[in-house]
Design a protein around this motif. Structure first.
Motif, short mmCIF file in Angstrom:
data_model
loop_
_atom_site.label_atom_id
_atom_site.label_comp_id
_atom_site.label_asym_id
_atom_site.label_seq_id
_atom_site.Cartn_x
_atom_site.Cartn_y
_atom_site.Cartn_z
N LYS A 172 24.23 0.65 -80.29
CA LYS A 172 24.98 -0.39 -79.57
C LYS A 172 26.39 0.10 -79.25
O LYS A 172 26.91 -0.11 -78.15
CB LYS A 172 25.07 -1.66 -80.43
N ARG A 209 34.00 -9.49 -76.51
CA ARG A 209 34.06 -8.88 -75.17
C ARG A 209 35.45 -9.03 -74.56
O ARG A 209 35.95 -8.11 -73.90
CB ARG A 209 33.00 -9.51 -74.27
N ASN A 269 26.41 2.46 -76.34
CA ASN A 269 26.13 1.79 -75.07
C ASN A 269 27.34 1.04 -74.52
O ASN A 269 27.58 1.02 -73.31
CB ASN A 269 24.95 0.84 -75.22
N ARG A 270 28.10 0.38 -75.41
CA ARG A 270 29.22 -0.44 -74.92
C ARG A 270 30.58 0.23 -75.13
O ARG A 270 31.59 -0.25 -74.63
CB ARG A 270 29.18 -1.80 -75.61
#
Length: 252
Positions: free
Chosen positions: A178, A229, A181-182
């Motif tokens: 994860k 986010r 990916n981010r």
């Protein structure tokens, strides 16, 4: 056992100071038999602290010792290079922010700037913390090769820091995927109760992850995915600025 360990350390120091040494030179310097010198040199070479390119050639500094040297240098130079940007992070986000480096299976906080938010987290209680339990650690572990990661966790055993800390290897692998990916990592209450953190890897001019910038907040401010986010979007420009400074330094 202690005497052998002391002799091995002495061998490493000798080779590091001279650049290279033969078996005969080491035996003479330590005043031991060639067979004892050979055992000491092989032990240091197998551990990666020394290297021998040719079978009967001299011994030189190995990759592990080079990495240790790089880690120590990085820990002392990064604050000077990135300290100004770290202060900007604390001032811009109003949150406590830190710079961390990876040391084996742990992270070490090398610099912290406390935020000015009315409710904030103070400086890290633990200067050294298991990497897998922290956002900064995961941000840096995600940048390692599979071989490097496996060498650090040969038994795949993970220390329990808090009840909610990742303890399963497959869970850690999934979490690192994860992060890749981010390009940011998060932890909530795994290193310290009631405390959450979001971190981003900081890469040098060669694309190698050398540090992580982390923002530490009360866990309620990172309790929702949209909170994470949002914080990541706000932190990104500062992380990019740090990488530009490192790239500029690497070019010199």
């Amino acid at each position: 056992m202690l005497q052998t360990a002391e002799r091995a350390l002495h061998v490493v120091r000798l080779v590091a100071s001279r650049g290279e040494m033969t078996l005969t030179e080491v035996a003479g310097a330590l005043q031991v038999s060639p067979s004892m010198a050979h055992r000491l040199l092989r032990t240091c070479a197998e551990a990666g602290y020394l290297d021998q390119e040719l079978r009967h050639g001299p011994y030189t500094v190995g990759p592990v010792l080079r990495q240790v040297t790089a880690d120590v240098t990085r820990g002392s130079t990064l604050p000077a290079l990135l300290g100004g940007v770290l202060r900007q992070v604390a001032e811009g986000l109003l949150e406590t922010t830190s710079l961390a480096v990876l040391e084996g299976r742990n992270i070490r906080f090398v610099l912290t700037e406390e935020g000015t938010h009315l409710v904030r987290i103070a400086r890290p209680v633990r200067t050294v913390t298991p990497a897998h339990a922290t956002a900064a650690g995961r941000a840096m572990l995600a940048g390692l090769s599979d071989d490097d990661l496996a060498s650090r966790y040969q038994g795949r055993d993970l220390e329990t820091v808090q009840p909610g800390t990742i303890q399963d290897w497959s869970q850690l692998e999934a979490e690192l995927t994860k992060v890749r990916n981010r390009d940011w990592a998060i932890q909530v209450g795994e290193a310290q109760p009631g405390v959450a953190a979001l971190a981003m890897p900081i890469r040098d001019g060669f694309g190698q992850t050398v540090a992580a910038v982390t923002v530490t907040v009360p866990y309620l401010r990172l309790s929702r995915s949209e909170d994470a986010r949002s914080l990541a979007r706000r932190l990104r420009p500062y992380a990019d600025q740090m990488e530009r400074r490192l790239a500029s330094g690497s070019a010199r």
